[in-house]
Design an enzyme around this catalytic site. Structure first.
Site, short mmCIF file in Angstrom:
data_model
loop_
_atom_site.label_atom_id
_atom_site.label_comp_id
_atom_site.label_asym_id
_atom_site.label_seq_id
_atom_site.Cartn_x
_atom_site.Cartn_y
_atom_site.Cartn_z
N HIS A 98 39.34 47.04 -123.24
CA HIS A 98 38.73 45.70 -123.41
C HIS A 98 39.91 44.86 -122.45
O HIS A 98 39.29 43.63 -122.28
CB HIS A 98 40.35 45.12 -124.38
N LYS A 140 41.71 29.78 -125.82
CA LYS A 140 41.68 31.08 -125.49
C LYS A 140 42.61 31.21 -124.74
O LYS A 140 43.67 29.74 -125.22
CB LYS A 140 40.55 31.50 -124.89
N ARG A 141 43.37 32.49 -124.87
CA ARG A 141 44.46 32.53 -124.07
C ARG A 141 44.82 31.83 -122.95
O ARG A 141 43.66 31.74 -121.91
CB ARG A 141 45.12 34.32 -124.20
N LYS A 172 40.35 33.81 -116.86
CA LYS A 172 39.65 32.40 -118.28
C LYS A 172 39.70 30.62 -117.34
O LYS A 172 38.56 30.19 -117.92
CB LYS A 172 40.48 32.03 -119.41
N THR A 209 35.09 36.45 -127.83
CA THR A 209 33.95 36.17 -129.37
C THR A 209 34.39 34.82 -129.36
O THR A 209 33.69 34.19 -130.09
CB THR A 209 35.51 37.30 -129.59
N LYS A 265 31.24 32.51 -131.40
CA LYS A 265 31.92 31.71 -133.08
C LYS A 265 31.39 30.12 -133.04
O LYS A 265 30.99 30.03 -133.72
CB LYS A 265 33.73 31.63 -133.22
C1 26W Z 1 50.10 45.47 -122.08
C2 26W Z 1 49.80 43.99 -122.52
C3 26W Z 1 48.48 44.01 -123.54
C4 26W Z 1 48.53 43.46 -124.36
C5 26W Z 1 46.74 43.03 -124.92
C6 26W Z 1 47.45 44.34 -122.35
C7 26W Z 1 46.01 44.14 -122.67
C8 26W Z 1 45.64 43.86 -124.31
C9 26W Z 1 44.68 43.34 -124.76
C10 26W Z 1 43.51 44.13 -124.41
C11 26W Z 1 43.65 42.04 -124.06
C12 26W Z 1 42.83 41.21 -124.54
O1 26W Z 1 42.78 40.82 -125.65
N1 26W Z 1 41.63 41.83 -124.19
C13 26W Z 1 40.06 41.12 -124.78
O2 26W Z 1 39.58 42.15 -125.74
C14 26W Z 1 38.78 41.78 -126.59
C15 26W Z 1 38.01 41.86 -127.62
O3 26W Z 1 37.55 43.03 -127.43
C16 26W Z 1 37.73 40.40 -125.47
O4 26W Z 1 36.45 39.93 -126.22
C17 26W Z 1 38.50 40.39 -124.29
O5 26W Z 1 36.88 39.66 -123.06
C18 26W Z 1 39.52 41.09 -123.69
O6 26W Z 1 40.14 39.74 -122.98
#
Ligand code: 26W
Length: 811
Positions: free
Chosen positions: A346, A532-533, A538, A640, A644
């Site tokens: 992701h 978004k975060r 971003k 995403t 929406k």
């Molecule tokens: C290790 C800490 C950590 C925690 C969460 C690293 C990475 C994450 C996630 C993978 C980050 C995340 O939420 N990625 C997002 O995933 C969405 C669903 O596929 C995508 O639409 C977003 O572009 C992506 O940033």
């Protein structure tokens, strides 16, 4: 079931549960009553679904995710049970507003952002497609922190979401399993001379599952989301006398790590990852063994999906059970593991790709480390002579005393997918290119999707009504039928109806903003939304710099021919992400400055809504006119919120990044505002190492004027943060090319402003975006996972097993 019956049952259940009548009940007591009516009604279908899967010996998928973000479930369950309208009316006749009950329910915020919300959208779609799929995660005691602004700074408060209980979960004591953490493991030869693990020390914890029903959309299917909570095994109680000792255990599942892009590397996080992986895999094998099928056919009954690297230890845990407990040969076990496991990436952000130190891994799960070591040794052996040495060294799992979790997930599974075309191509061509050379057939793309029902039918009933009246209601089951709306592009009545729905949603949000922020915004203005975060890639900063430019332009010329605009932000920053928190401070201070400036006659308003979460998204998205998707090309895997917002008629201003590219393909060049560097231009700069923010700064007076406000006091109360941001751009060379895309972004914003001034054209563009959004349904996305990766199929395929007619949700 009809309204009258419901009202009777509701009043009876209220009396049974709280010994009171409707008139005396609080919203929470009414909510608890309605919820219990729902759960007791769908529990029969839940059991039936389970029995059907078992009798049909259906292959099942298990979606392992360290995050799930369901938000609120009441209205979603009512909709999927086909009760929403009837219950809304029935309660109204009892003098109760369903909205008041929905307000009471806490958001289930067991996730950070995109990854967690996607998992919950998938849970809804898997059940609604009748697919035998289950969720597996952690039941955090505290969800994602609540965000408050104090003096325009983000402060975090605990999310004690369980304090009033959680009526959707069932504690499954009987399904508890033990998970062993820590200690040492010695391989000792058994009678037959085979080496078997001898565990010394460490602690055995009890993993107790809490199951939540995942109700399918009017199809009688109820799947399971199983979330694990840690407890001290009763037989170990005497070893945990002090509160401290007990906390060391209970802390394991107490809180969600609030970082969503950089690994934290803490032991507790690794322990969390192993805990829910081991609990989940053990419970799957326990179920499979009850089917009395040969263990070496488990790949025909089980598919395990690894949602990013956090559950990657599924590979080693599955091997541990097959080799250590089921006594399968390593080779047989390994083939089964690869066939059972699949992995989704992701993010391409290097800091998000988890690498655990060998010592940390050894101290938390020593046997798992031994198995990973053996997997790595055999990988090197298998590849030596086939591929060149450097490639093997770059792709092996253990490198420089670290365990590369993505490498483990890719090597240990049969499928690795990205979440949007561009992202999947970048994985093959850049980020995971070495692995693509080793396993080209394993790489595939599965572009993300969204739960259409939540983001239209629940969040936007006004739009849903116009759609029903215009194209019929087939879109509710088949979202691609939204394309029928294109037949009405020239229909002024329909265009007006869509605009009225949007205006009604904007008025509702304006009232919310007035109430929660004390800011008055005009529903006639353009509602420009970035939700978004908070993350540098971003580029909320790019949005802010454009706002500052507009403000300076208006200060110079209050009659600037721009449409009044309200810039709406929703974003949490990871508590340890200092730079992100500085951007929040500067956005809030800029907002105070602009919102209180009488000279710009309300042409600009900036609103940063606190505590952005799923429920707030459901309130903001239907009211949005413009969708900000402005990440630096190549950085956002998919996104995403972009889907929406498009679905709710917002016009997107975007870079060609992640799924924005596919949104452009769907709606057409003229119905979206594209700007900025492409990913290949971005990589060109990396290639040539020739990006210079300073030279852009020196050549662009507007940029200099705008950046000056960060340090010259124009924006008050940002002395430290202003310099921090200025330096990040000029001194540290602007990592995410904000200055490079600034001018193009401003031009794109002007084209948006111009388009909005042509009311009919704008309404037509909005209509085309709604009509083209059906392709981003998570129902279709999960069907592709089911067909291409998990090889599972709906149980309906075994209609005969379920007996003649199904009675729908009867009390
Ligand atoms: C290790 C800490 C950590 C925690 C969460 C690293 C990475 C994450 C996630 C993978 C980050 C995340 O939420 N990625 C997002 O995933 C969405 C669903 O596929 C995508 O639409 C977003 O572009 C992506 O940033």
């Amino acid at each position: 079931m009809d309204k009258t019956e419901f009202k009777q049952c509701f009043s009876r259940r209220l009396a049974e549960k709280f010994a009171m009548g409707v008139a005396d009940a609080s919203p929470n007591e009414l909510y608890q009553t309605l919820g219990s009516l729902l759960t007791s009604t769908y529990s029969q279908k839940w059991q039936q679904t389970w029995t059907d899967y078992r009798e049909a010996e259906q292959k099942q998928a298990y979606y392992f995710s360290i995050e799930f973000l369901p938000g609120k479930m009441l209205k979603s369950n009512l909709l999927n049970m086909g009760w929403l309208e009837m219950v809304t009316e029935g309660l109204a006749e009892l003098g109760i507003d369903l909205e008041d009950l929905a307000e009471v329910e806490p958001d289930m915020a067991l996730g950070n952002g995109g990854l967690g919300r996607l998992a919950s959208c998938f849970m809804d779609s898997i059940a609604s497609m009748g697919l035998p799929g289950n969720g597996n995660g952690i039941r955090y005691e505290y969800g994602l922190f609540k965000q408050h602004f104090v003096d325009n700074y983000q402060v975090e408060l605990p999310d004690k979401w369980l304090h009033k209980g959680n009526l959707w979960e069932i504690r499954k004591e009987s399904k508890a399993v033990d998970v062993h953490l820590g200690g040492e493991v010695y391989l000792v030869p058994d009678a037959a001379g085979n080496l078997s693990p001898d565990y010394q020390g460490g602690m055995t914890l009890r993993a107790v599952p809490y199951d939540t029903g995942m109700v399918g959309y009017q199809n009688d299917i109820v799947n399971t989301m199983r979330l694990w909570s840690v407890e001290i095994p009763p037989e170990e109680e005497e070893n945990y006398r002090s509160i401290e000792d007990r906390r060391t255990v209970e802390d394991l599942t107490s809180v969600l790590y609030p970082d969503d892009s950089s690994e934290d590397g803490r032991k507790l996080r690794l322990s969390q990852e192993y805990f829910f992986v081991s609990a989940g895999v053990q419970s799957i094998l326990r179920y499979y063994k009850q089917l009395n099928k040969p263990i070496d056919k488990i790949n025909q009954s089980v598919a395990i999906h690894i949602n990013d690297t956090h559950p990657a230890m599924c590979v080693a845990e599955f091997m541990r059970l097959l080799v250590d407990e089921e006594n399968l040969s390593w080779e047989r076990a390994w083939n089964l593991t690869q066939e059972v496991m699949s992995y989704t990436n992701h993010t391409i952000m290097a800091e998000a790709l988890e690498k655990w130190s060998i010592n940390m891994m050894k101290s938390v799960c020593p046997r798992i480390y031994q198995i990973i070591e053996e997997i790595d040794r055999r990988f090197v052996a298998e590849m030596t002579g086939v591929h060149d040495f450097d490639l093997i060294q770059r792709t092996r799992i253990i490198q420089d005393n670290q365990v590369h979790m993505a490498h483990l997930a890719i090597i240990g599974s049969h499928s690795t997918n990205g979440v949007a075309k561009l992202h999947s191509d970048l994985l093959k061509s850049v980020v995971l290119h070495d692995f693509y050379l080793l396993y080209p057939a394993r790489f595939n793309n599965k572009t993300n999707g969204i739960a259409m029902r939540r983001w239209t039918q629940l969040a936007n009933p006004a739009l849903s009504k116009v759609l029903d009246e215009t194209i019929g209601n087939s879109w509710r089951k088949q979202p691609t039928n939204l394309r029928l709306l294109l037949n009405y592009t020239e229909d002024d009545h329909v265009l007006a109806a869509l605009a009225d729905a949007k205006l009604a949603n904007k008025k509702r949000l304006a009232a919310y903003i007035q109430e929660h922020c004390g800011i008055e915004v005009s529903p006639q203005a353009i509602f420009d939304v970035q939700i978004k975060r908070l993350h540098a890639y971003k580029r909320q900063l790019l949005n802010l710099l454009h706002i500052i430019k507009l403000y300076l332009d208006l200060k110079e010329n209050p009659d600037l021919p721009i449409e009044p605009r309200v810039f709406i932000f929703g974003a949490k920053a990871a508590p340890s992400y200092h730079y992100a928190k500085s951007i929040i401070k500067v956005i809030n201070e800029t907002a105070s400055l602009i919102n209180q400036d009488p000279t710009i006659n309300n042409k600009l308003k900036v609103v940063f809504l606190e505590n952005y979460n799923v429920s707030l998204a459901e309130r903001i998205i239907p009211a949005a006119d413009v969708s900000e998707q402005i990440s630096l090309a190549s950085k956002e895997a998919s996104g995403t919120s972009n889907m929406k917002l498009m679905l709710n008629g917002a016009v997107t201003i975007a870079t060609l990044d992640g799924a924005n590219v596919e949104i452009r393909d769907a709606v057409g060049e003229e119905n979206i505002a594209i700007f900025g560097l492409t990913e290949s231009e971005v990589y060109q700069y990396y290639e040539n190492k020739n990006y210079s923010a300073l030279s852009i700064y020196d050549e662009n007076a507007t940029i200099r004027k705008v950046l000056a406000t960060l340090t010259d006091g124009t924006i008050p109360n940002i002395s430290a943060e202003g310099y921090e941001i200025f330096d990040s751009l000029i001194k540290y060379n602007d990592e995410f090319f904000v200055l490079r895309d600034f001018e193009d972004y401003c031009l794109a914003q002007e084209s948006v402003n111009k388009a909005y001034q042509d009311k009919r054209r704008w309404r037509q563009i909005s209509l085309r975006n709604i009509a083209s959004a059906g392709r981003f349904s998570a129902d279709d996305t999960v069907q592709r996972y089911a067909d291409d990766i998990w090889q599972i199929e709906p149980v309906f395929a075994h209609e005969d097993l379920r007996g003649a007619e199904h009675d729908s949700y009867l009390l």
